[in-house]
Design a protein around this motif. Structure first.
Motif, PDB file in Angstrom:
ATOM      1  N   VAL A   1      42.276  35.731  32.356  1.00  0.00           N
ATOM      2  CA  VAL A   1      41.618  36.561  31.351  1.00  0.00           C
ATOM      3  C   VAL A   1      40.991  37.748  32.082  1.00  0.00           C
ATOM      4  O   VAL A   1      40.223  37.574  33.024  1.00  0.00           O
ATOM      5  N   VAL A   2      41.367  38.946  31.649  1.00  0.00           N
ATOM      6  CA  VAL A   2      40.878  40.167  32.281  1.00  0.00           C
ATOM      7  C   VAL A   2      40.191  41.001  31.207  1.00  0.00           C
ATOM      8  O   VAL A   2      40.805  41.350  30.197  1.00  0.00           O
ATOM      9  N   THR A   3      38.919  41.304  31.429  1.00  0.00           N
ATOM     10  CA  THR A   3      38.178  42.161  30.508  1.00  0.00           C
ATOM     11  C   THR A   3      37.700  43.384  31.264  1.00  0.00           C
ATOM     12  O   THR A   3      37.057  43.278  32.308  1.00  0.00           O
ATOM     13  N   ARG A   4      38.051  44.535  30.697  1.00  0.00           N
ATOM     14  CA  ARG A   4      37.627  45.812  31.269  1.00  0.00           C
ATOM     15  C   ARG A   4      36.558  46.409  30.364  1.00  0.00           C
ATOM     16  O   ARG A   4      36.730  46.457  29.148  1.00  0.00           O
ATOM     17  N   ILE A   5      35.485  46.851  30.979  1.00  0.00           N
ATOM     18  CA  ILE A   5      34.358  47.429  30.238  1.00  0.00           C
ATOM     19  C   ILE A   5      34.073  48.799  30.827  1.00  0.00           C
ATOM     20  O   ILE A   5      34.005  48.957  32.049  1.00  0.00           O
TER      21      ILE A   5
END
Length: 97
Positions: A38-42
């Motif tokens: 799971v990759v979350t970019r903010i």
């Protein structure tokens, strides 16, 4: 200049965790599954805004992981209604026998 962070986490069911996370994402966030992770970019304009989003994301990640674990273990809450007793003091029971 924008501030950016990328959070990568591994889970037994990354698709389920990502689906649980996405509804809570802001417009500045993107959650995907990349190679089983799971990759979350903010991205935010300020460091304090980025910090706040990351804090919120970590809490949401905990909940999403708990949901995924419960689903995988079969601990889902049943949708079948059950009688929990009297709902209010004005409820009455009618004996039709």
């Amino acid at each position: 200049m924008s501030r950016r962070a990328t959070v990568r986490t591994s889970h037994e069911d990354p698709e389920l965790v990502a689906r649980a996370l996405r509804p809570d994402n802001t417009d500045e966030m993107e959650t995907v599954v990349d190679d089983g992770t799971v990759v979350t970019r903010i991205e935010r304009e300020t460091t304090s805004g980025l910090h706040s989003n990351i804090d919120d994301y970590v809490v949401n990640l905990e909940v999403a992981t708990d949901v995924a674990d419960a689903t995988r273990c079969g601990d889902e809450q049943s949708d079948d209604p059950t009688d929990a007793g009297t709902a209010s003091e004005t409820d009455t029971t009618h004996d039709t026998s």
